[in-house]
Design an enzyme around this catalytic site. Sequence first.
Site, mmCIF file in Angstrom:
data_model
loop_
_atom_site.group_PDB
_atom_site.id
_atom_site.type_symbol
_atom_site.label_atom_id
_atom_site.label_comp_id
_atom_site.label_asym_id
_atom_site.label_seq_id
_atom_site.Cartn_x
_atom_site.Cartn_y
_atom_site.Cartn_z
ATOM 1 N N GLY A 194 -134.349 42.737 37.264
ATOM 2 C CA GLY A 194 -134.732 43.636 36.173
ATOM 3 C C GLY A 194 -136.100 44.241 36.399
ATOM 4 O O GLY A 194 -137.107 43.551 36.353
ATOM 5 N N GLY A 201 -137.670 46.531 34.482
ATOM 6 C CA GLY A 201 -137.952 47.267 33.250
ATOM 7 C C GLY A 201 -139.419 47.162 32.878
ATOM 8 O O GLY A 201 -140.289 46.998 33.740
ATOM 9 N N LYS A 224 -137.188 36.571 11.058
ATOM 10 C CA LYS A 224 -136.566 37.714 11.731
ATOM 11 C C LYS A 224 -135.854 38.531 10.671
ATOM 12 O O LYS A 224 -135.477 37.997 9.616
ATOM 13 C CB LYS A 224 -135.545 37.193 12.761
ATOM 14 C CG LYS A 224 -135.220 38.156 13.862
ATOM 15 C CD LYS A 224 -136.216 38.091 15.014
ATOM 16 C CE LYS A 224 -135.905 39.142 16.063
ATOM 17 N NZ LYS A 224 -136.788 39.046 17.225
ATOM 18 N N VAL A 229 -141.221 44.833 31.498
ATOM 19 C CA VAL A 229 -141.918 43.603 31.880
ATOM 20 C C VAL A 229 -141.777 43.352 33.381
ATOM 21 O O VAL A 229 -142.759 43.039 34.060
ATOM 22 C CB VAL A 229 -141.394 42.393 31.075
ATOM 23 C CG1 VAL A 229 -142.117 41.118 31.490
ATOM 24 C CG2 VAL A 229 -141.570 42.623 29.575
ATOM 25 N N TYR A 235 -141.355 45.237 36.015
ATOM 26 C CA TYR A 235 -142.165 46.044 36.931
ATOM 27 C C TYR A 235 -143.630 45.618 36.892
ATOM 28 O O TYR A 235 -144.294 45.479 37.920
ATOM 29 C CB TYR A 235 -142.042 47.547 36.625
ATOM 30 C CG TYR A 235 -142.809 48.361 37.627
ATOM 31 C CD1 TYR A 235 -142.251 48.642 38.880
ATOM 32 C CD2 TYR A 235 -144.111 48.778 37.379
ATOM 33 C CE1 TYR A 235 -142.971 49.331 39.842
ATOM 34 C CE2 TYR A 235 -144.846 49.465 38.330
ATOM 35 C CZ TYR A 235 -144.264 49.741 39.559
ATOM 36 O OH TYR A 235 -144.980 50.415 40.518
HETATM 37 P P1 NAD Z 1 -136.236 46.496 29.654
HETATM 38 O O1 NAD Z 1 -134.996 46.928 28.963
HETATM 39 O O2 NAD Z 1 -137.365 47.449 29.807
HETATM 40 O O3 NAD Z 1 -135.880 45.972 31.137
HETATM 41 C C1 NAD Z 1 -134.751 45.241 31.458
HETATM 42 C C2 NAD Z 1 -134.227 45.782 32.787
HETATM 43 O O4 NAD Z 1 -133.173 44.937 33.244
HETATM 44 C C3 NAD Z 1 -133.659 47.192 32.690
HETATM 45 O O5 NAD Z 1 -134.280 48.022 33.647
HETATM 46 C C4 NAD Z 1 -132.177 46.985 32.976
HETATM 47 O O6 NAD Z 1 -131.585 48.087 33.642
HETATM 48 C C5 NAD Z 1 -132.190 45.761 33.852
HETATM 49 N N1 NAD Z 1 -130.929 45.035 33.940
HETATM 50 C C6 NAD Z 1 -130.001 44.807 32.970
HETATM 51 N N2 NAD Z 1 -128.978 44.072 33.472
HETATM 52 C C7 NAD Z 1 -129.265 43.812 34.769
HETATM 53 C C8 NAD Z 1 -128.612 43.104 35.811
HETATM 54 N N3 NAD Z 1 -127.449 42.507 35.614
HETATM 55 N N4 NAD Z 1 -129.203 43.057 37.021
HETATM 56 C C9 NAD Z 1 -130.396 43.648 37.244
HETATM 57 N N5 NAD Z 1 -131.065 44.344 36.294
HETATM 58 C C10 NAD Z 1 -130.506 44.430 35.078
HETATM 59 O O7 NAD Z 1 -136.715 45.167 28.892
HETATM 60 P P2 NAD Z 1 -138.125 44.462 28.982
HETATM 61 O O8 NAD Z 1 -138.948 44.877 27.820
HETATM 62 O O9 NAD Z 1 -138.657 44.605 30.348
HETATM 63 O O10 NAD Z 1 -137.699 42.946 28.736
HETATM 64 C C11 NAD Z 1 -137.077 42.181 29.753
HETATM 65 C C12 NAD Z 1 -136.616 40.850 29.177
HETATM 66 O O11 NAD Z 1 -137.749 40.160 28.649
HETATM 67 C C13 NAD Z 1 -135.629 40.971 28.018
HETATM 68 O O12 NAD Z 1 -134.738 39.897 28.075
HETATM 69 C C14 NAD Z 1 -136.520 40.836 26.791
HETATM 70 O O13 NAD Z 1 -135.804 40.309 25.684
HETATM 71 C C15 NAD Z 1 -137.551 39.844 27.280
HETATM 72 N N6 NAD Z 1 -138.830 39.953 26.563
HETATM 73 C C16 NAD Z 1 -139.516 41.111 26.544
HETATM 74 C C17 NAD Z 1 -140.728 41.189 25.868
HETATM 75 C C18 NAD Z 1 -141.534 42.457 25.844
HETATM 76 O O14 NAD Z 1 -142.708 42.420 25.450
HETATM 77 N N7 NAD Z 1 -140.986 43.595 26.257
HETATM 78 C C19 NAD Z 1 -141.232 40.052 25.196
HETATM 79 C C20 NAD Z 1 -140.504 38.848 25.259
HETATM 80 C C21 NAD Z 1 -139.298 38.819 25.945
#
Ligand code: NAD
Length: 352
Positions: A184, A186, A80, A188, A190
């Site tokens: 959430g 977001g 990292k 992932v 959705y």
């Molecule tokens: P994102 O930021 O697009 O979505 C996260 C969503 O969670 C946001 O819409 C945010 O408003 C919401 N949120 C935050 N606090 C909240 C709460 N207390 N209650 C309800 N909703 C809340 O992130 P993402 O890319 O969708 O990733 C989601 C999770 O998965 C993260 O923890 C990320 O580290 C993990 N992750 C993502 C990926 C990837 O490919 N994007 C890969 C591995 C792990």
Amino acid sequence: MSVFDHAEFDNHEHVAFYHDEESGLSAIIAVHNTNLGPALGGCRMWPYINSTEALTDVLRLSKGMTYKAAMANIALGGGKSVIIGDPRKQKTPAMMESMGKFVDSLGGKYFTAEDSGIAVSDLAAMAKQSDYIAGVSAKYHYAGETPDGNPAPSTAYGVFVGLKASVEYKLNRSLEGVSVAIQGMGHVGYRLAKHLRDAGATLYVADIFPEGVDKAVTELGATAVPPEDILGLDVDVLAPCALGAAINDQTLPTIKAKVIAGAANNQLAREEIGDLLVTRDILYAPDYVLNAGGIIDIFHQRMESSSNHALREHIEGIGDTLNEIYQRADAEGRATSRVANSIAEERFSNKG
Ligand code: NAD
């Protein structure tokens, strides 16, 4: 304090510090373990209050990547990098190019990719100085769509596959009619909701912002739930897809779901929560196993030759890995989170 004495040191192979006065770059690269292959792990830019905080973060994150890669069956190790600074105020193209030079100086022992505070355009600037930058271009999409380099579709598909395997294991049923609460909506969350809707699940969704929830209600027929109620909902499955530490000492007693399977990193606030979930007869899909679709995607994009089909099959292997963990956890009477760590350690330690 020496890096070797740091509480998070954990036998890191290589920790490099870099400062470039001209561009203002101060960064650290940590390579935890390369027994299985060169280290891969994103670059995070964050306004750390000092270099000690940055060092703690990079050591912890790089170790986590070794475990994630080992469990994803990819020939990569864990690493990292962190850049100390506010990405909204201090980031410049020259700084990103300088970061590229820093990554290059490790000669391919470490590949970087996107993380918080770093966008694809920043990676493109780094790539001017190094070949060891992943996530700049994409050739494959697990479902045959046009790839745009965003790993979220692969992550969401992997979470879906793993959630389905977890429901089959614990509840002995398909996803038809299974109720799932997703925290959430977001990138992932959705996409996961869409897969689940297509498989016939009943959806309950929450977010602290309305856009994703509104879309899920109108387009997927989901039921909106206030964010403070989502974790304790009376459903079959809970899918934390927001921030870390969703399962903690306060929320654990309120959880009614029999399966926890979501995308968020570091869902358990502390390791012992995994043991308490066993006591509560709740099946927990270890987060870094379930959300490995993104790293699998990056791995395939960098392969000399792969295909949409090979990427999809690899992601679908997440279901088999979870079954191996669940069977061993049941046989040994241990938490799934601890068993996942043990299997990962066996894999990356035994490689000669
Ligand atoms: P994102 O930021 O697009 O979505 C996260 C969503 O969670 C946001 O819409 C945010 O408003 C919401 N949120 C935050 N606090 C909240 C709460 N207390 N209650 C309800 N909703 C809340 O992130 P993402 O890319 O969708 O990733 C989601 C999770 O998965 C993260 O923890 C990320 O580290 C993990 N992750 C993502 C990926 C990837 O490919 N994007 C890969 C591995 C792990």
